[in-house]
Every structure is written in C-alpha cells, then in structure tokens.
Scaffold this motif. Sequence first.
Motif, PDB file in Angstrom:
ATOM      1  N   SER A   1       4.054 -14.846  -9.650  1.00 28.56           N
ATOM      2  CA  SER A   1       5.089 -14.244  -8.814  1.00 28.56           C
ATOM      3  C   SER A   1       5.872 -15.381  -8.179  1.00 28.56           C
ATOM      4  O   SER A   1       5.494 -16.541  -8.307  1.00 28.56           O
ATOM      5  CB  SER A   1       4.477 -13.373  -7.717  1.00 28.56           C
TER       6      SER A   1
ATOM      7  N   THR B   1       5.884  -4.598  -8.065  1.00 30.09           N
ATOM      8  CA  THR B   1       6.705  -5.316  -7.087  1.00 30.09           C
ATOM      9  C   THR B   1       6.029  -5.229  -5.734  1.00 30.09           C
ATOM     10  O   THR B   1       5.436  -4.214  -5.395  1.00 30.09           O
ATOM     11  CB  THR B   1       8.118  -4.718  -6.962  1.00 30.09           C
ATOM     12  N   PHE B   2       6.159  -6.279  -4.983  1.00 30.20           N
ATOM     13  CA  PHE B   2       5.521  -6.334  -3.679  1.00 30.20           C
ATOM     14  C   PHE B   2       6.588  -6.319  -2.591  1.00 30.20           C
ATOM     15  O   PHE B   2       7.595  -7.013  -2.683  1.00 30.20           O
ATOM     16  CB  PHE B   2       4.687  -7.622  -3.577  1.00 30.20           C
TER      17      PHE B   2
ATOM     18  N   VAL C   1       1.110  -9.708 -14.348  1.00 31.80           N
ATOM     19  CA  VAL C   1      -0.326  -9.921 -14.530  1.00 31.80           C
ATOM     20  C   VAL C   1      -0.647  -9.929 -16.020  1.00 31.80           C
ATOM     21  O   VAL C   1      -0.115  -9.116 -16.779  1.00 31.80           O
ATOM     22  CB  VAL C   1      -1.134  -8.764 -13.885  1.00 31.80           C
TER      23      VAL C   1
ATOM     24  N   SER D   1       2.699  -5.094 -14.493  1.00 32.03           N
ATOM     25  CA  SER D   1       3.680  -5.629 -13.547  1.00 32.03           C
ATOM     26  C   SER D   1       3.799  -4.706 -12.341  1.00 32.03           C
ATOM     27  O   SER D   1       3.490  -3.527 -12.396  1.00 32.03           O
ATOM     28  CB  SER D   1       5.035  -5.766 -14.223  1.00 32.03           C
TER      29      SER D   1
ATOM     30  N   LEU E   1      -2.830 -11.599  -4.515  1.00 30.27           N
ATOM     31  CA  LEU E   1      -2.905 -10.495  -5.464  1.00 30.27           C
ATOM     32  C   LEU E   1      -3.974 -10.754  -6.516  1.00 30.27           C
ATOM     33  O   LEU E   1      -4.714  -9.859  -6.916  1.00 30.27           O
ATOM     34  CB  LEU E   1      -1.529 -10.268  -6.112  1.00 30.27           C
ATOM     35  N   LYS E   2      -4.082 -12.029  -6.911  1.00 28.16           N
ATOM     36  CA  LYS E   2      -5.120 -12.375  -7.887  1.00 28.16           C
ATOM     37  C   LYS E   2      -6.493 -12.071  -7.299  1.00 28.16           C
ATOM     38  O   LYS E   2      -7.342 -11.430  -7.944  1.00 28.16           O
ATOM     39  CB  LYS E   2      -5.024 -13.863  -8.259  1.00 28.16           C
TER      40      LYS E   2
ATOM     41  N   CYS F   1       5.770  -9.132  -9.547  1.00 28.26           N
ATOM     42  CA  CYS F   1       4.504  -9.785  -9.859  1.00 28.26           C
ATOM     43  C   CYS F   1       4.103  -9.423 -11.282  1.00 28.26           C
ATOM     44  O   CYS F   1       4.181  -8.263 -11.672  1.00 28.26           O
ATOM     45  CB  CYS F   1       3.387  -9.304  -8.929  1.00 28.26           C
TER      46      CYS F   1
ATOM     47  N   LEU G   1      -1.866 -14.689 -13.118  1.00 26.35           N
ATOM     48  CA  LEU G   1      -0.989 -13.948 -12.236  1.00 26.35           C
ATOM     49  C   LEU G   1       0.209 -14.791 -11.861  1.00 26.35           C
ATOM     50  O   LEU G   1       0.068 -15.977 -11.567  1.00 26.35           O
ATOM     51  CB  LEU G   1      -1.742 -13.561 -10.972  1.00 26.35           C
TER      52      LEU G   1
ATOM     53  N   LYS H   1       2.057 -19.636 -10.594  1.00 24.53           N
ATOM     54  CA  LYS H   1       1.296 -18.938 -11.629  1.00 24.53           C
ATOM     55  C   LYS H   1      -0.124 -19.494 -11.591  1.00 24.53           C
ATOM     56  O   LYS H   1      -0.316 -20.704 -11.690  1.00 24.53           O
ATOM     57  CB  LYS H   1       1.935 -19.194 -12.990  1.00 24.53           C
TER      58      LYS H   1
ATOM     59  N   LEU I   1       1.517 -14.860  -2.382  1.00 21.37           N
ATOM     60  CA  LEU I   1       1.405 -13.565  -3.028  1.00 21.37           C
ATOM     61  C   LEU I   1       0.590 -13.681  -4.309  1.00 21.37           C
ATOM     62  O   LEU I   1      -0.303 -12.889  -4.581  1.00 21.37           O
ATOM     63  CB  LEU I   1       2.812 -13.002  -3.309  1.00 21.37           C
ATOM     64  N   THR I   2       0.901 -14.712  -5.099  1.00 25.54           N
ATOM     65  CA  THR I   2       0.179 -14.906  -6.349  1.00 25.54           C
ATOM     66  C   THR I   2      -1.321 -15.007  -6.080  1.00 25.54           C
ATOM     67  O   THR I   2      -2.129 -14.318  -6.704  1.00 25.54           O
ATOM     68  CB  THR I   2       0.669 -16.188  -7.049  1.00 25.54           C
TER      69      THR I   2
END
Lengths: 1018, 143
Positions: free
Chosen positions: A966, A935-936, A948, A933, A975-976, A946, A964, A892, A971-972
Amino acid sequence: MSMHGMRGLSVFISEIRNCQNKEQERLRIDKELGNVRNRFKNEKGLTPYEKKKYVWKMLYIYMLGYDVDFGHMETVSLISAPKYPEKQVGYIVTSCLLNENHDFLRLAINTVRNDIIGRNETFQCLALTMVGNIGGREFAESLAPDVQKLLLSSSCRPLVRKKAALCLLRLYRKNPDIVNVDGWADRMAQLLDERDLGVLTSSMSLLVALVSNNHEVYWSCLPKCVKILERLARNQDVPQEYTYYGIPSPWLQVKTMRALQYFPTIEDPNTRRTLFEVLQRILMGTDVVKNVNKNNASHAVLFEALALVMHLDAEKEMMSQCVALLGKFIAVREPNIRYLGLENMTRMLMVTDVQEIIKRHQAQIITSLKDPDVSIRRRALDLLYGMCDVTNAKDIVEELLQYLSSADFTMREELSLKAAILAEKFAPDLSWYVDVILQLIDKAGDFISDDIWFRVVQFVTNNDDLQPYAAAKVKEYLDKSAVHETMVKVSAYILGEYSHLLARRPGCSPKEIFSLLHEKLPTVSTTTIPILLSAYAKILMHTQPPDQELQSQIWSIFNKYESCIDAEIQQRAVEYLALCQRGAALMDILAEMPKFPERKSSLIKRTEYSEGDTAEQSAIKLRAQQQTSNALVVTDQHPANGATSPVPVGQLSLVKVPSMMTTENDTSTDHPLSQQNGALSNVDPQPPSADLLSDILGPLAIEGPPGATVQSEHNAVSGLEGGSDAADGSAIVPVDEQTNTVQPIGNIAERFHALCLKDSGVLYEDPYIQIGIKAEWRGHHGRLVLFLGNKNTAPLVSVQAIILPPAHLKVELSLVPDTIPPRAQVQCPLEVVNLRPSRDMAVLDFSYKFGTNMVNVKLRLPATLNKFLQPIQVPAEEFFSQWRSLSGPPLKLQEVIRGIRPMPLPEMANLLNSFRIMNCPGLDPNPNNLVASTTFYSESRPAMLCLVRIETDPADRTQLRMTLASGDPTLTFELKEFIKEQLISIPTAPQSPAPPAAQPTPQIPPNDPAAILAGLLS
Amino acid sequence: MGIRFILMVNKQGQTRLAQYYEWLTLEERRALEGEIVRKCLARNEQQCSFVEHRNYKIVYRRYASLFFLVGVDNEENELAILEFIHLLVETMDRHFGNVCELDIMFHLEKAHFMLEEMVMNGSVVETSKANILSPIQLMEKAS
C-alpha cells in the motif's frame, strides 16, 4: 434597454437547441464557459451590456444542470451598478445562483440596504425581492427595521409594500425575534384593513406564518380576516383586475381561510355568525360550470371552505352537508375533484361523528382503489386505511389483498404494510388474521418484513386453538409449486412445533411433512436453513413411535451440515445430532415453546410512533424513519430474542449454561483455538428449573420505553466525566474479573470475534444485563449504538461506561444514564473516527451495581482495522501497475507465515472477503495463489488502496507466503499483521464427530443460547 | 412555506425555466427534475393534475408542448395553484401574444421578470396582470 439587443445570448441558446445529443451540448457549453471565464478575467474591457449578457448565459447554463463555479462575484457586483437594467440582472441572477450562506452575498448587504432605504422604488422592489428569496440571518438582523418601516409606511406605494410584506416573512423565518416587538400584532391587524389586493395577498401569507407559530398574539386579526372574506366572497367588492373568471381573487380567499384555520375557535358570536354565513354561501353556491378555469377556481375556494368548516366543528347539519358534498365529489368523473374529495374525506376522519356517514361511501372508495391513476389510488388507500375499524376491517383488508396482486410495484410495500397493520389491529378472529398474513406473504413476500411473520408465530404459539389451524394452513401453501422464502420460514416454524397435531389427517404424517419441508431446502438461503433444521429436529422428536427410516434420513442431513461453512447452520447441525442421540431427554429439550409474554405489536407501535407526521404517509418513509429511530431498533431486538429463533431458544435454553467462563479473560486476543474447541463441558442432567427458564427468556420482555433515556437524563454522566467516579469505584471494589461474583453468559471473546465480522449482535451478557451493539461504518467514520438492557425487575444503578480509546481512534460516547430502570433498554450512541491505521483496540470499561454486586468488565469494542476497509475490485492492468510501482519495503512487505490453520483456498478467500478484503480471481495465474484488494479509510489521508497476494503450498497448508502493498508503510505493516492474526486465530471447524456410541457423555460445544441469539441478531 | 419550485419543461423533458424557492444543490435539482419529469410526462389527460413525490405535491398543467410543474407542500390549496399556473400563462399570453415554448426559451429573462412579480419567497405576491406586467412595460418604453 432592449432585450432583443442581446444577440449573443439568442445565438448561444439556439446553438444549444440545435445540438444533436447531450455530448454536443456538453462540448458547446464547455466552450461557452471557457469563453465567459476568459472574458471575466480581463474584466476591464467589459461593457455593462456584455457583463449582463454573460451573466444570463451563466444562468441559462446553470438551469440546464451544468455547474457554474465562477462568475459569482461578477454577478453580485452588478447589484451595485447604477443603471436599472444591470442592477436588475444582478439581483435576479444572484437570487437564482447563490444561497443565503454565500460569502459574496454578505458582502453585498450594504449595497442592498442602500437600495432598500433609497428613494428609487424600482430599486427598492428589486432589493426586497432578492432579500425575500435568499436573505439569511444577517440580513434579518440588519434590515428588519427598514423593511417593517416600508411595509407600514403610508407614503409608500403598494408595489413596494407588497414586496416588503413577503421580505419580512423571510426575515421572520430566519430570526423570529424581529417581530417580537410590542405592538406588532396591532400593526398586523391594521395592515389587514388595506384596500390594495396585492398588499393584502402578501400580508395574508405573512399572517399565516405568524399565526401558525403563535395564534394567541394575533386574536385581533381574526375579525379582520372574516371581514376580508366577507368583502371578497359576499360583497364581491374588488377591482376588475383582481377577479379571475368572475371570482374575486380566489387566491386571497383561499389564503384568508387558511389563516383562519390556525385559530382554534371563534368566540365572538357575531364574527362566528358572519363567517358561517359566508361559508354557507360558498358551500351552497358553488355550481359545476363548463369553463374549466372558473370551475377549478370556484372549487379551490369550496375545498378551502370545507376544510375551515371541519376545523371549526360546525353544527351537525353543516357537517353532514360537507360529507354529502365530498361524497358527491369522490364519484364525479373529473379526476382532480375526485382526488381532492378523497383527500379531504381523509382529513374529515379526524372529526368525530362523521365516520358513520363516511362509511356509507365505502364501495365508491374501493372503486377508486382500482382507478387507473396512481395519485387517486394512493388517496383511496389512505382513506380506507383511516376509516377502517372492527366493523369493516374484514371487507377492507380483503379488498386490499385482492388489489395487491394487480397493484403496481411502487404501491405494494405500502399496501402490504397497511393490510398487515389493519389485520392485526381489527382482526375479528385470529384465524382470519393468520389467513391474511399468509396471503400477504404469498402475494407480496418480498415486502413482508420479519416482524410481520414473527407476530404470527407469537399469536399461534399463545393460542392453542389456533395451532392446528395454522399448521394445516401453512401446509396448504407449501403444497403450491412456487413458495416464497418467508413462507418457508413461517411454515417450518409452525410445522416443526405443531404438525404433530395434524398427524391423523391425510398427507400429514411426519414423513410427509418432513419431505414437504425438505424439498424446499435447496431453494432457500442460509438464513432459512437453520429454521428448517430446527423443524426437522422437532418433527423427529414428535414422531412416536420412532420411525427408523425418517430418523436416519434426518440424521444424515445433520451429518451433512456438520461441516457447513456457515457457522450458524453448522452449529445447529452438530447440536441437534448430539441432542437426537440423547433419547428420552430429547423430549424435554425439544419441548414445545412456552407462551410469549404479551406485548404490543411492533407494527402498531410503528404507526403510533409516526402519528403526527401527516406530511407524508407513505410506508416507505415510515419505515425509513423507523430505521433511524429508537422504536425500530428496539423492535429489532425482539426477533433476536424471541421470534426469529423461537426454536433454538426453547431448545437450547434448557441446556444449563456450564460455568466455564471463570478463566475466560475477555481482553486476551490470541486464544489457542484447540483449547476453546476442546473445552467441551458437561450438560447438567437435572431438568431445568423454572428460574433458569425465566432468566433466559427474560430479555424477551426488554422493551425500552421511549422515554427511558430521557427520564434518567438528570442522572446521566458522560463517559469521560465519569472517569474519576469509575476510578473511585475501582478503588473500593476490585475490578479483577475473578472477584466479580457475576458470571458472564457466553464467551466474550467469541462474541467479540463475531462482531468483528458483522455489524450487530450481543457484546456482553450476564444474568443482569445484556449489552448489544449495532454499528454503521462509512469511510473512516463509525456510528455505534450500545443497547444496555436491564434484564431484571429491579433497577441497575451506578452504571458507568468509559471508553479507553487507542491513539488512532477518536471516540465519543454520548451520555450514559446512571440508572437503568427495570426491564428497560437504553441506547447510547458512540461516534468513532479513524485517524490512522492501527490494530490497537478501543476498550469499553463498563460497570454497574445490582443489589450488593458491583460488576466491572472491560470489553473490547469491535472497531477493528477491517471496519475501515471498503472492498474494491481492481482491474488487472491497474493492479499490476500499482503492484510494480510499490516496489519494496516499507511499502511492500513480504513474510512467510507458519502455523496457519489449514484451509482450502476458497475458504481463505471467503475469510478475506468477510474482512472486506476482496478476492480478485483470475489475476494470479497460479491456482494456489490468491490475490485480493481493498481500500483503507482514515481521516488523515485519502482512501488508500491495499493489495494482497498470498502464495500457498499445496503440499503444506500450514504455511504460506503473504505479500502486502500500500502507499503507507504503517498501513502495510498493520494490515499484514491483521490478516496474519486472522489466518492463525480463526475458529477451526470441529472435526467430524465421533460416533455417538464412542462418547461416554453427550457433549455440547461451549456455546450457549445467548451466543446463538447474538448470531441471529445480525 | 407554500411554493417550493416552479419548472417549465418541454415534452422532451428539457428544462426551459427553473425557479426554486428553497436551496437545493445542483445535483439535487438534477435528480429531482429528472424524477418529476419522468413521473409527470408519463401521465395522460384522464389522470388528475396532482402527483405526490417525496415530500412534495406536484401540481402540473400542460400547454401544447410545454409542461408547467409547481412543487408545493401541504400549506397550499392544489386547485388554487393549478389556476395560478393558468394565470401565469395568461399573463405571458398578454405580453407575448399567444406564448409558446420558444418565447420562454429566447426570452428567459422576461419570463423571470414576470415570475418575480408573481411569486416571492414561495408565496403569491400579485395576481393582477396589469400590475405584473407594468415593470416590464416601463422598461421597454425606456429603451
């Protein structure tokens, strides 16, 4: 063995039967599955009887639709049981539960073979039947000689041989080579001398399969078939057991006539004469009798005889006899006969000369279109569609239209598509055609695809006489109370262009036309509003002398939409407002659309494409096919380049594209937005040259010839193989953008950003080529198609496309042809697999040569992180528990971000939604916060949730805090960063425009027609 | 390839026998059976015995509470299939004596034995009732 002995099975079945509801049934079945599974676990104690019982239970459960994922081995093992009852169960249940690829089945090949070559004929039958039902290629390879031997053996009894025949049919389908042996055709012919009707029936099925693939080899079987038919139909020389209600095996008769239909013709005059005698007897001698079964059986034979007569293209007299019979059938009360009459009449349309006779039955067929039975209605529709020509199109199409209002939902789509095609194909005059399509839109608007109304627009534009008529017609429809949105679109277009031709008629003043259109605006979706805005601009331009009141009304609408959230609407509003203030120049700019180049109807192309597909003629299937085929993708392009946006193209194409791209570097990601927006350019005051016009309209004519890709295949180089060539190319010609003498049309970066949000559009365009893209994303997979369209009358050569994939993507580009023929479009599919989260970009390195110009561009592909997201709405409890469990870095991450473009919270939520990150309203009690929210999907890990959270400060909208979370640290982080980029770099809405007077020169945003086309492609 | 599947379904829509001659997964079967049953059971006596569904043509016939549904492709003659259903019913009648839903339900194995003698690999293999029933009769004699 006694079946009554399986008490446990009977008890189980009656318990299932007594279950009150599905839930009880499920419980009972779960219990039984548990029980059977347990018993199989300690197989030792199982008697053959018990095993048999459990296997039947499994089959019963499977039949009820429950998965049975165990016990397969036990079932297959029963095959090798020494006793018949167990072996039989093993064989039968195995062929019900397993498919040919099942591993256990392969393990049993030897046992099966032993049974086939063994002496026990009941075992032989069991084994042959199972192999016949589910045997795969391996069976074909190891068993074919044995099965052939049994089929041909004179010492083998018919009960084995008939099964061997159909077993061989299966093996032949798995591996056709097994009968490609010398002399097999002769043996097949000998087989047809067989007296036993069981063996003959199954051999005939085998023959049908063989001749349907290659009739030439089996010529010697033809007279044998005629002989069999003679024996059955004329001499009635069959044992009593094989007659059915007095008719000698109708099934064998039918099959034999089917086999004969695979031979193109019968050359031997004697054979031909004998056959026609038999057929004549069937045609004449089939009477309607009281007994239903006898009647059906004799008509089964009769319909097959009709089909054979049609196939053989008999003498005229016999043919008209057939049509007369069918004419009688379509009018009888018996629904089965009526159905088959219509079906066979449709088939008969293929035969020349009989169409005129069929037309005499038109009234009766139209009656069937209103039959209470949907099966019959469908046949009638197909027949009417098939028999339609210039002479009866008006009647038939009008019937279809009338029927449309009462037709059931399932048929409407097919009905309206067929009516539209017929109207276009056979229109006696164009005003009738316009009438038909407008009626279709009115009655079945939901089923009218865009290309149908685009086509009307093309016809109206190209035919001056039609324009006032069409304008008056659409106005009538708009006067009605409920108007379908498609009607609004087509009306807006036509009234915008041509309503001034009606100006003198009552109720048709510009003001009235405007208010008629404008009252529809609140009811339409955002895709229609741009068309309405264009119409307003046109109406305003045509209003001479200018009407101040109308002008201020329309200006205020443009004003209102200048801040619309939809970019397309906003852009038009801004541009039209600016254009309106140009006074006299407006006339030029909003001049009537030029004629469309003549081109084939996409609808008719569709039908041509689907010819040969007789299996199912449903329009729905037709359409489904088209969607994955080249044909429709190409037609998809038309609207984009032509008819959807005729107004904006016409209007904007006259604005010369300023050469503002020189410094535009397509690989740079972070454009300071102010700069883009500020880069307003001057409009060339010169009237546009014809050249420019044709250039910009050029792509309209791009229609990929279906064979274009194939034709150039020998030149094709794959993207990867082409690597070295490309390197050579770059050594000779500097690839630096600046040195390219060819300027791109439109802003490459903006096109890319647009494509990040949608799945189709233009990726790149210059005067010679247009590269479109169409993508489908599913989970971690992406399937893109690149459309390379040559806009010129000369070929583009040395075409090369290389994908430079980042480490996290697996990208495969199919062959790209070396040459793109003039005005052709080729399509190159591209497969993308996402391995890991990353913001890196895949780059398309594209080059081609036109004349002496070598052009090379590097284009980012819109395979961005967000394409592998799937929005998901997470319930509050789950959100909070996930949020808590992902407690801190690196899973996170939190960051305060400054320099955000200020925007209201709903707009930010929309922005996230457009990146497939779903806003979850109501989760955060603070109204200044936003929770979302998604999904990846990646290949390496299962779908990853994920979460947010964005906290904003109402006092300072340029900063926010984003958190953020996940289950994957990369990924976190990625994506951020991705969201951050979007929040900082999204294009700002233009500030409210300065009053016109304050502007020294009219200004046009740095957009060009192509960009708008790109916008419309979606 | 002719016959693709044979279903026996009662008027509540419960499957009593299902024999497929092409491989479909359980989910596909469930979906297909649901769709077909919904379509065919809603039809009345005045309507014809043929229903077009997906790529199949369903030829069906009702006997009391039981529907016989046969899915074929365009390689088959519809009326011949319609009468083939009747032949199947007559054959079952000869064995069970006036066959009913319960006979098929509780003697699923026998129904399968008969069908196996009549259809193989999607094609008709035997149409003589005596020949169809002789293996079953042999078996019963043996036990």
